[in-house]
Structure formats: structure tokens, C-alpha cells
Design an enzyme around this catalytic site. Structure first.
Site, PDB file in Angstrom:
ATOM      1  N   GLU A 195      -1.557   3.886   7.693  1.00  0.00           N
ATOM      2  CA  GLU A 195      -1.281   2.350   7.335  1.00  0.00           C
ATOM      3  C   GLU A 195      -0.259   2.433   6.000  1.00  0.00           C
ATOM      4  O   GLU A 195      -0.190   3.495   5.528  1.00  0.00           O
ATOM      5  CB  GLU A 195      -2.438   1.648   6.920  1.00  0.00           C
TER       6      GLU A 195
ATOM      7  N   LYS B  61     -15.534  -0.220   0.306  1.00  0.00           N
ATOM      8  CA  LYS B  61     -15.966  -0.042  -0.914  1.00  0.00           C
ATOM      9  C   LYS B  61     -16.696  -1.025  -1.628  1.00  0.00           C
ATOM     10  O   LYS B  61     -17.141  -2.331  -0.788  1.00  0.00           O
ATOM     11  CB  LYS B  61     -14.640  -0.439  -1.798  1.00  0.00           C
TER      12      LYS B  61
END
Ligand code: PSU
Ligand code: MN
Length: 303
Positions: A22, A156
Site C-alpha cells: 500500500e 496497533k
């Protein structure tokens, strides 16, 4: 609307392994010049494992599958590149803008190009406080409906990990752990939560992808790959940085798509750059595993 790089196109036609990467991680996830260096290194890792890298982004409204080094360099330093998820795509195409693709938009373009495996650092998820803000990344819906396998280092701890797992379960997305039962938490190898299933080899992962595709089950698969211990951060250090970053974000009133880039940047500052080094290492580690999975899948997908 899609421009596929000739090398990528040839590899796809010959049924060889291609790995999508990406561009939001480049333009909004890391500072220049380490963002560009990391993008190049991830591509090199993919090549050294015998697969062809295809970094994806949008230039002047054209989706590029397999950016050149010059294009990646532009994504690393050019100002004003939009962060593009599913909802942004038609506008960016029509207005002929530059767009860095998030996990959701990269999955869509990878799938349109015929790429099954996509490697990144971390996916978006259910944000802390989502009960109030409803801030849930479009990445999760995309995993529910687009046929791409995403290799990441978990999510995360800026996110609410238990809620992220609940959401993925509701959406029917398998959450797998590469050689682990524990859901990795990006900067650290363990979150204290469990994945749905452990996968022990690229061959086994390829078989799971094939079963999902052959049985017509629509949607992605999430393969979480823990950061190697030697590059992991101290849990207390990272937890504290995350708490501080979230408080700062709330105080500044930062919302919506700006949240994740703000948190990543602030955490890098608060850890004196240590979190950035961990981030770079885990991306390259994911690139190695993703490439092996792509190679195994290429061997069996047409059987
Ligand atoms: N997590 C990272 N680095 C990133 C991102 C997530 O460690 O660069 C990016 C990815 O592109 C992901 C996006 O798809 O952030 C999620 O943004 P949001 O939370 O706004 O959906
Ligand atoms: Mn969001």
C-alpha cells in the site's frame, strides 16, 4: 482506470506470485526519507523471496498497480496527497487527483488487478472510544467483502483490540496467527488476546486461501505475523506513548481520517524514533512471510 506495470502484468499472466503493497504507509504513515527507504526495502524483500512487488497508489486519477521507484519517491515527499479509502476512490478518479491508498482501497485495486496477497504493517480497526465516536476503519468492512489476503503485524494498540476482533468475527473474517496463537499488537508480539487459528507454514496458509476461494466464500483473510522479538518495543514504553498520543489527539480535536496518521507521527516523536524502527522491521518481516504465502498459493490456485 487501472494501469498495471508490465512486469506485474507478465507475472500475473504467467501465474507467478505477486504481492501488493500500500501507499498510505508511505505518504501518511512514516516521515520522509525513511518512508521511501522502507517501501524500497519491502519491495526488495519481496523480490528476494521470489515474488513480484506491486506497490499501489493513484496518480492523476489513474490507479497504478506496481509503481516505479520514481513514483514511490513522489509518494514519499509530495505534499497534499490524499489518504484514500473505499469512499474516496470515485472522487479521486473523477477529479484526477493523487491518492495514497489505505488497506481498504489497496485491497480493492489489488483484487481488480488479480492479486490475492497484500502485505502491510498494520490494519485499521475499531478505535478506542468507538462506542461514542463510531470511528471504525473502513479496512474492516473491506476485509469482509473483498477477496484479498492481508498480511500484517496485528493491529496497533491505538485501537480497541478486543472490539476489533469482535467486529471481524461479526463480519466473517478469519483472523489467523502466523506461528502463534496470540494476536500480535504491532509494536509488540503479543496483545494478550487470541487469534482464531494458528497457521504454521506458508503451504498451510495457501490451502486456507484456496479453500475460501474454491468454496465461494466472499471476503478477505487476515494473517497476523508477530514482530520478531529483537525488534519489538518495551510494552510499558509503547503503552505510555500511545496513551499520551491519544490524549493529545483528543485535546487538539483531531477526528476522522486524520486520527491514525496523527497518532503514528506522535508516537514516533514520543519514542524518539524507536517506534519507527520497529515499524520498518515488521513491514519487512511481513513482506517475507507474504511472499512465501503468495508463492505457495500460486502453485496450487489452479489445481
Ligand atoms: N497502521 C499503520 N500504518 C499505517 C496505517 C495503519 O501502522 O500507515 C494506515 C493504513 O493505510 C490503514 C489506514 O489502512 O492507516 C487506516 O486508517 P483509518 O484508521 O483512518 O481507517
Ligand atoms: Mn476512522
Amino acid at each position: 482506470m487501472i494501469k498495471i506495470n508490465p512486469e506485474v502484468k507478465k507475472a500475473l499472466e504467467e501465474g507467478r506470485a505477486v504481492v501488493a503493497l500500500e501507499s498510505t504507509i508511505i505518504s501518511h504513515g512514516m516521515p520522509y526519507p525513511k518512508n521511501v527507504k522502507t517501501a524500497f526495502e519491502a519491495e526488495d524483500v519481496v523480490r528476494s523471496h521470489g515474488a513480484v512487488p506491486a506497490t499501489i497508489g493513484i496518480i492523476d486519477g489513474v490507479a497504478i498497480v506496481g509503481m516505479t521507484h520514481e513514483e514511490i519517491e513522489q509518494f514519499g515527499k509530495r505534499e497534499g496527497i490524499l489518504k484514500v479509502s473505499r469512499r474516496d476512490l470515485p472522487v479521486v478518479f473523477a477529479k484526477k487527483l493523487w491518492g495514497a491508498t489505505t488497506v481498504s482501497a489497496t485491497m480493492i485495486l489489488a483484487h481488480q488487478a488479480g492479486i490475492e496477497v497484500f502485505v502491510t504493517g498494520g490494519i485499521g480497526g475499531v478505535h478506542r472510544g468507538a462506542q461514542e465516536t463510531m470511528d471504525i476503519s473502513a479496512d474492516l468492512q473491506e476485509l469482509a467483502k473483498t477477496n484479498v489476503t492481508v498480511v500484517c503485524a496485528g493491529a496497533k494498540a491505538i485501537l480497541d483490540l478486543p472490539l476489533t476482533l469482535e467486529y471481524l468475527e461479526t463480519m466473517g473474517v478469519p483472523v489467523l496467527g502466523y506461528k502463534t496463537e496470540d494476536l500480535p499488537a504491532f509494536y509488540t508480539s503479543k496483545s494478550g488476546l487470541k487469534v482464531d487459528y494458528r497457521v504454521d507454514s506458508p503451504e498451510e496458509m495457501a490451502r486456507i486461501i484456496k479453500e475460501k476461494r474454491d468454496s465461494g466464500l466472499v471476503g478477505g483473510i487476515l494473517l497476523t505475523n508477530p514482530i520478531p522479538e529483537e525488534f519489538a518495543m518495551d510494552k510499558e514504553v509503547i503503552d505510555k506513548a500511545i496513551e499520551t498520543a491519544i490524549r493529545r489527539m483528543d485535546r487538539l480535536g483531531i477526528k476522522g481520517k486524520d486520527c491514525t496518521p496523527f497518532l503514528l507521527k506522535t508516537i514516533v516523536e514520543l519514542t524518539g524514533g524507536e517506534s519507527l524502527e520497529s515499524n520498518i522491521r515488521l513491514v519487512c518481516n511481513n513482506a517475507a512471510v507474504g511472499s512465501e504465502v503468495a508463492k505457495e498459493y500460486a502453485k496450487i490456485k489452479n489445481l
